[in-house]
Design an enzyme around this catalytic site. Sequence first.
Site, mmCIF file in Angstrom:
data_model
loop_
_atom_site.group_PDB
_atom_site.id
_atom_site.type_symbol
_atom_site.label_atom_id
_atom_site.label_comp_id
_atom_site.label_asym_id
_atom_site.label_seq_id
_atom_site.Cartn_x
_atom_site.Cartn_y
_atom_site.Cartn_z
ATOM 1 N N ASP A 1 2.715 -1.862 -2.228
ATOM 2 C CA ASP A 1 2.742 -0.763 -2.097
ATOM 3 C C ASP A 1 2.175 -0.183 -3.500
ATOM 4 O OD1 ASP A 1 4.289 2.541 -1.484
ATOM 5 O OD2 ASP A 1 2.289 2.013 -1.835
ATOM 6 N N ILE A 2 1.500 0.595 -3.977
ATOM 7 C CA ILE A 2 0.966 1.330 -5.660
ATOM 8 C C ILE A 2 1.409 1.262 -5.907
ATOM 9 C CG2 ILE A 2 -1.467 1.542 -4.323
ATOM 10 C CD1 ILE A 2 -0.273 4.727 -4.744
ATOM 11 N N ARG A 3 2.766 1.435 -6.212
ATOM 12 C CA ARG A 3 3.941 1.288 -7.133
ATOM 13 C C ARG A 3 5.117 1.038 -6.487
ATOM 14 N NH1 ARG A 3 3.709 6.400 -4.241
ATOM 15 N NH2 ARG A 3 1.693 7.199 -5.990
ATOM 16 N N ASP B 1 -3.109 -2.671 -4.047
ATOM 17 C CA ASP B 1 -3.523 -1.334 -3.713
ATOM 18 C C ASP B 1 -4.436 -1.547 -2.136
ATOM 19 O OD1 ASP B 1 -6.650 0.616 -4.833
ATOM 20 O OD2 ASP B 1 -5.618 0.479 -2.373
ATOM 21 N N TYR C 1 -7.306 14.166 8.572
ATOM 22 C CA TYR C 1 -6.325 13.085 8.683
ATOM 23 C C TYR C 1 -6.724 13.356 10.002
ATOM 24 C CZ TYR C 1 -1.340 11.492 9.606
ATOM 25 O OH TYR C 1 -0.279 10.903 9.733
ATOM 26 N N LYS D 1 -8.170 9.586 12.101
ATOM 27 C CA LYS D 1 -7.087 8.801 12.463
ATOM 28 C C LYS D 1 -7.980 8.298 14.233
ATOM 29 C CE LYS D 1 -3.376 7.889 10.628
ATOM 30 N NZ LYS D 1 -3.093 6.007 10.479
HETATM 31 C C1 AKB Z 1 1.959 14.601 9.317
HETATM 32 O O1 AKB Z 1 2.711 15.935 9.963
HETATM 33 O O2 AKB Z 1 1.084 14.314 8.897
HETATM 34 C C2 AKB Z 1 2.168 13.150 10.007
HETATM 35 C C3 AKB Z 1 1.483 13.208 11.355
HETATM 36 C C4 AKB Z 1 2.281 13.788 12.160
HETATM 37 O O3 AKB Z 1 1.008 12.352 11.822
HETATM 38 N N1 AKB Z 1 3.490 13.149 9.623
#
Ligand code: AKB
Length: 293
Positions: free
Chosen positions: A16-18, A34, A124, A128
């Site tokens: 992980d990065i940390r 990273d 997001y 994906k």
């Molecule tokens: C989110 O809520 O962004 C995630 C997902 C459902 O991929 N938990």
Amino acid sequence: MTLRQKHGNDQVVASDIREGNDSLMESGPFEILDATDYDALEEVIAYYDISEVYLMAAMLSATAEKFPMRAWNLNMNSLFNVLNLGKEKKIDTIFWPSSIAVFGPNTPKEDTPQNTIMEPSTVYGISKQSGERWCEYYFNKFDVDVRSIRYPGLISWKTMPGGGTTDYAVEIYHKALAQGEYTCFLKEETALPMMYMDDAIRATLQLMEANEENIKIRSSYNLAGMSFTPGEMTKSIQNELPNFKTNYEPDFRQAIADSWPSSINDSNAQQDWGWKAAFDLEKTTKEMLGNLK
Ligand code: AKB
């Protein structure tokens, strides 16, 4: 940790990065790394002679809306790095998580099928959906053995939620025990697909251990665990903590949740690699409260 139990502590390199939590750090090899840095990734892969990679790094839905370009860079470039290592035959197999976030407002909301309208309205979700296309492309073009699952909202008592829209389903248990009251950022009747962490881990390993010829979907598999609303979750907690109370103050995440399915059809995962969920809401509530206490 489950992979270490299965294969031996030294066979699984965490990164992980940390730094990670104590059990992760003390139970086996760990690298500060990273995932967007190709050269550093390649070096660690060569040093440990890694054959299989689980790329879990990503910025989730709520945080990604705040930092679109950083989210795109992290979610996409880490994936390209791993896919290219697969293309160069430096690794054999890849697991990469997709999400229910690939679906959008025009997607059939109930029992959402594997193949359907996918017009995600979040950064997001767009990352994906793109990632799924690239996974299938690298499998078809370069025979990269990449496997993926569209995770519902995951619920665990070991890890605090990471900047998503389903985070309420973890926070609520912590607040229930700490304060006996929780203010939910989604409306009471917002149904979403969810899954308990043990089921998510079991599904991931089942997919990765399945025979290659059984993996018919190379974008990402729909996967169902359970589906419930904040109101139903409150009732299940009240069965254990009768005085528990939830208030509802929807924020920007309500629009994200409204664009996602309420329930998922995972018949392909059932047919191709024998998936069957084990945790419903009641069992999850007992596990969460039992372990957090
Ligand atoms: C989110 O809520 O962004 C995630 C997902 C459902 O991929 N938990």
